[in-house]
Design a protein around this motif. Structure first.
Motif, PDB file in Angstrom:
ATOM      1  N   LEU A  94       0.797  -1.219   0.000  1.00  0.00           N
ATOM      2  CA  LEU A  94       0.000   0.000   0.000  1.00  0.00           C
ATOM      3  C   LEU A  94       0.835   1.276   0.000  1.00  0.00           C
ATOM      4  O   LEU A  94       0.294   2.362  -0.199  1.00  0.00           O
ATOM      5  N   SER A  95       2.128   1.168   0.231  1.00  0.00           N
ATOM      6  CA  SER A  95       2.955   2.373   0.311  1.00  0.00           C
ATOM      7  C   SER A  95       3.026   3.117  -1.019  1.00  0.00           C
ATOM      8  O   SER A  95       3.228   4.333  -1.036  1.00  0.00           O
ATOM      9  N   THR A 111       0.480   3.430  -3.183  1.00  0.00           N
ATOM     10  CA  THR A 111      -0.795   4.085  -3.473  1.00  0.00           C
ATOM     11  C   THR A 111      -1.245   5.011  -2.351  1.00  0.00           C
ATOM     12  O   THR A 111      -2.219   5.735  -2.520  1.00  0.00           O
ATOM     13  N   TYR A 112      -0.567   5.021  -1.230  1.00  0.00           N
ATOM     14  CA  TYR A 112      -0.972   5.818  -0.070  1.00  0.00           C
ATOM     15  C   TYR A 112      -0.559   7.270  -0.244  1.00  0.00           C
ATOM     16  O   TYR A 112       0.597   7.579  -0.496  1.00  0.00           O
ATOM     17  N   LYS A 113      -1.523   8.159  -0.123  1.00  0.00           N
ATOM     18  CA  LYS A 113      -1.258   9.601  -0.164  1.00  0.00           C
ATOM     19  C   LYS A 113      -1.597  10.157   1.210  1.00  0.00           C
ATOM     20  O   LYS A 113      -2.752  10.159   1.613  1.00  0.00           O
ATOM     21  N   GLU A 114      -0.594  10.615   1.935  1.00  0.00           N
ATOM     22  CA  GLU A 114      -0.788  10.964   3.336  1.00  0.00           C
ATOM     23  C   GLU A 114      -1.619  12.219   3.562  1.00  0.00           C
ATOM     24  O   GLU A 114      -2.089  12.454   4.662  1.00  0.00           O
ATOM     25  N   ALA A 168      -7.156   9.223   4.049  1.00  0.00           N
ATOM     26  CA  ALA A 168      -6.011   8.857   4.890  1.00  0.00           C
ATOM     27  C   ALA A 168      -6.031   9.614   6.205  1.00  0.00           C
ATOM     28  O   ALA A 168      -5.759   9.041   7.270  1.00  0.00           O
TER      29      ALA A 168
END
Length: 69
Positions: free
Chosen positions: A19-20, A22-25, A30
């Motif tokens: 998931l790193s 596709t993850y947008k912090e 999120a």
């Protein structure tokens, strides 16, 4: 517990790596997810402090035997 930890830890690491990308912090989803996880962990800590730890102090003989305390 050892078996459960042994099985779930590599699964969690693999899921985090997957998931790193596709993850947008800064995305709203999120931020809401992180907020909900923080709130639930804080609630568990408060519960443990108040109910499990302090309750043992109030049920002691010294406190129960004294009206002033």
């Amino acid at each position: 517990m050892v078996f459960f930890f042994t099985v779930t830890t590599p699964f969690g690491i693999a899921l985090g790596i997957a998931l790193s990308n596709t993850y947008k912090e800064n995305s709203p989803i999120a931020l809401i997810s992180v907020g909900l996880l923080n709130v639930s962990s804080a609630g568990l800590l408060i519960y443990m402090a108040l109910v499990d730890l302090l309750a043992a102090d109030f049920m002691g003989q010294k406190l129960q035997g004294s009206i002033r305390l």
